[in-house]
Design an enzyme around this catalytic site. Structure first.
Site, PDB file in Angstrom:
ATOM      1  N   TYR A   1       0.977  -1.260   0.007  1.00 27.93           N
ATOM      2  CA  TYR A   1      -0.028  -0.034   0.054  1.00 27.93           C
ATOM      3  C   TYR A   1       0.796   1.286   0.061  1.00 27.93           C
ATOM      4  CZ  TYR A   1      -3.532  -3.282   1.753  1.00 27.93           C
ATOM      5  OH  TYR A   1      -4.412  -4.363   2.336  1.00 27.93           O
TER       6      TYR A   1
ATOM      7  N   TYR B   1     -14.651  -4.667   3.433  1.00 25.90           N
ATOM      8  CA  TYR B   1     -13.038  -4.901   3.105  1.00 25.90           C
ATOM      9  C   TYR B   1     -12.937  -6.620   3.524  1.00 25.90           C
ATOM     10  CZ  TYR B   1      -8.254  -5.278   2.800  1.00 25.90           C
ATOM     11  OH  TYR B   1      -6.936  -5.892   2.260  1.00 25.90           O
TER      12      TYR B   1
ATOM     13  N   ASP C   1     -16.996 -12.617   8.462  1.00 27.01           N
ATOM     14  CA  ASP C   1     -15.562 -12.282   8.428  1.00 27.01           C
ATOM     15  C   ASP C   1     -15.203 -11.809   9.690  1.00 27.01           C
ATOM     16  OD1 ASP C   1     -12.998 -11.333   7.825  1.00 27.01           O
ATOM     17  OD2 ASP C   1     -13.566 -10.612   6.473  1.00 27.01           O
TER      18      ASP C   1
ATOM     19  N   LYS D   1      -5.337 -12.469  11.750  1.00 28.16           N
ATOM     20  CA  LYS D   1      -5.088 -11.489  12.537  1.00 28.16           C
ATOM     21  C   LYS D   1      -4.631 -11.938  14.083  1.00 28.16           C
ATOM     22  CE  LYS D   1      -6.599  -7.527   9.708  1.00 28.16           C
ATOM     23  NZ  LYS D   1      -5.380  -7.058   9.468  1.00 28.16           N
TER      24      LYS D   1
HETATM   25  C1  LIG Z   1     -12.207  -7.989   7.692  1.00 20.10           C
HETATM   26  C2  LIG Z   1     -10.810  -8.288   7.374  1.00 20.10           C
HETATM   27  N1  LIG Z   1     -11.342  -9.496   6.419  1.00 20.10           N
HETATM   28  C3  LIG Z   1      -9.795  -9.762   5.701  1.00 20.10           C
HETATM   29  C4  LIG Z   1      -8.817  -9.117   5.771  1.00 20.10           C
HETATM   30  C5  LIG Z   1      -7.536  -9.575   4.855  1.00 20.10           C
HETATM   31  O1  LIG Z   1      -6.756 -10.255   6.107  1.00 20.10           O
HETATM   32  P1  LIG Z   1      -5.324 -10.281   5.451  1.00 20.10           P
HETATM   33  O2  LIG Z   1      -4.547  -8.878   5.593  1.00 20.10           O
HETATM   34  O3  LIG Z   1      -4.533 -11.142   6.596  1.00 20.10           O
HETATM   35  O4  LIG Z   1      -5.039 -11.010   4.206  1.00 20.10           O
HETATM   36  C6  LIG Z   1      -8.683  -8.112   6.700  1.00 20.10           C
HETATM   37  C7  LIG Z   1      -7.442  -7.174   6.693  1.00 20.10           C
HETATM   38  O5  LIG Z   1      -7.475  -5.864   7.226  1.00 20.10           O
HETATM   39  C8  LIG Z   1      -9.873  -7.511   7.251  1.00 20.10           C
HETATM   40  O6  LIG Z   1     -10.112  -6.331   8.335  1.00 20.10           O
END
Ligand SMILES: Cc1ncc(COP(=O)(O)O)c(C=O)c1O
Length: 411
Positions: A15, A143, A230, A259
């Site tokens: 980014y 996202y 998610d 995470k």
């Molecule tokens: C809600 C959500 N899903 C998926 C992801 C993607 O995770 P990664 O960065 O480990 O690929 C993120 C990353 O910020 C997220 O906030």
């Protein structure tokens, strides 16, 4: 040569507009909420290193778990093999996940956890003889990650626009009413509804009421489709409950975790499902197998740290710390109401500043980040949305100090 000079000769950062971005911070070590730089600065990690760190950097019990596991088994492939950390983590997760989630599929980051969920949903219906159920209903401002499927499910934005020839169409909705209409109209073509329960993160730290997630669950039941939650950001206490679905008392059909799963130590993804979904893949017909995997599936080092992190939740007052942090964030962000829309949930405080050019490319993002950094606080505003999301182990006085910096820069 300094680390930064060497970095500039060979690296390309995520980014990051490499032509204009400021020099990266050369971090040599970290402890608790503090990062230490090569040039002698001490900086508070105010965004938990992209939302992954929860118990602090270089946490002694997590360090010990990692070292012990490295001595025993560092890695082995997970097709045709199994190991104690992989099994034990799955057992521990099933104990604490919303009731009904019964099977754990590992991958290695948040985006892959989402990709797996999307593919499971599609193949679930296909295995049941309903291959036409292939559309996803998602939310505006979503996202879900940067791989192609996760990008498709995310909001159409500066993050995804260059790749519009790669992404597949989804149905994006704003509200329960909108969602119900799409589900009614789309008939039997919807594979799943995908949401970030309670909190949309990268889309701007947007907090939703628990009734929304409960309403989505009801709609998925009424229109007989799957619900994917998610919880890559929200899982493991970030919203004040272990999982955000608990605020609404719901169980999704599929949940995505990453995470904070490993407390910020190592990449690991989990996609957990109900027995109903798992059962649809059991067959004498080998074409019904879930053909998906990664070299580092169920990496034992990552699983061992994840187990040690769950031990900390069990043995120490981790969620109570998040609740104390939430009270402090509520009081601190209150004074920013004059600057914009304030939102606080669990260990996250955010203010959406009034803006002529709202969104990720609002120039105030990098300008404010530089001002916070001058004061020793690492934040990465999402354009005009400034948020503070520290590791849960932050003390009351460290939080008070960080809030003082935020308030004096913004007021
Ligand atoms: C809600 C959500 N899903 C998926 C992801 C993607 O995770 P990664 O960065 O480990 O690929 C993120 C990353 O910020 C997220 O906030």
């Amino acid at each position: 040569m300094s680390l930064v000079d060497r970095d500039r000769a060979v690296l390309w950062h995520p980014y990051t507009q490499m032509l204009t971005a400021p020099a990266p911070l050369p971090i040599t070590r970290a402890e608790g909420v503090w990062l230490y730089t090569e040039d002698g600065r001490r900086i508070l990690d105010g965004i938990s290193s992209w939302w992954v760190n929860i118990h602090g950097h270089s946490q002694p019990k997590l360090n010990a778990a990692l070292a012990a596991q490295a001595r025993e088994l560092e890695h082995v492939m997970f097709a045709g093999c199994t190991h104690r950390p992989g099994v034990e983590l799955a057992e521990r997760l099933i104990e604490i996940l919303p009731k009904g989630l019964a099977r754990v599929f590992y991958s290695d980051n948040g985006s892959t956890a989402v990709e797996v969920a999307l593919k499971l949903a599609i193949q679930y219906w296909r295995n049941l003889g309903q291959p036409d159920r292939k559309t996803f209903v998602t939310l505006h401002n979503a996202y879900h990650g940067d791989t192609v499927g996760a990008m498709s499910a995310s909001e159409d934005s500066v993050f995804t626009r260059a790749f519009s020839t790669l992404t597949f169409p989804v149905e994006r909705v704003h509200s329960l009413q909108d969602m119900e209409q799409r589900l009614r109209d789309a008939g039997d073509s919807v594979a799943a509804v995908l949401i970030e329960p309670m909190l949309q993160g990268a889309g701007g730290m947007i907090v939703w009421p628990a009734e929304f997630a409960a309403g989505v669950r009801r709609l998925c039941d009424r229109y007989r489709t799957l619900l994917i939650a998610d919880e890559v950001l929200t899982g493991f206490g970030r919203t004040g409950k272990m999982f955000a679905c608990e605020h609404a008392g719901i169980t999704p059909d599929i949940i995505c975790l990453s995470k904070a799963l490993t407390a910020g130590y190592l990449p690991l993804g989990v996609t957990a499902t109900t027995a109903t979904i798992y059962d649809a893949f059991l067959s004498d017909d080998r074409s019904k197998t879930f053909f998906h995997g990664h070299s580092y599936t169920a990496n034992p080092l990552a699983c061992a740290v994840a187990i040690a992190s769950l031990d900390l939740f069990r043995d120490e007052a981790v969620l109570a710390n998040v609740s104390r942090l939430e009270q402090q964030l509520r009081a601190g962000f209150e004074s920013l109401r004059a600057r914009g829309n304030v939102r606080v949930i669990g260990g996250i405080g955010a203010v959406e500043l009034a803006s002529d050019r709202p969104g990720y490319l609002d120039q105030r993002g990098p300008e404010l980040a530089a001002a916070f950094l001058d004061r020793g606080l690492l934040l990465r505003p999402l354009g005009n949305v400034v948020y503070f999301m520290p590791p849960y182990c932050i003390t009351e006085s460290e939080t008070a100090w960080a809030l003082d910096q935020i308030i004096s820069v913004l007021l």
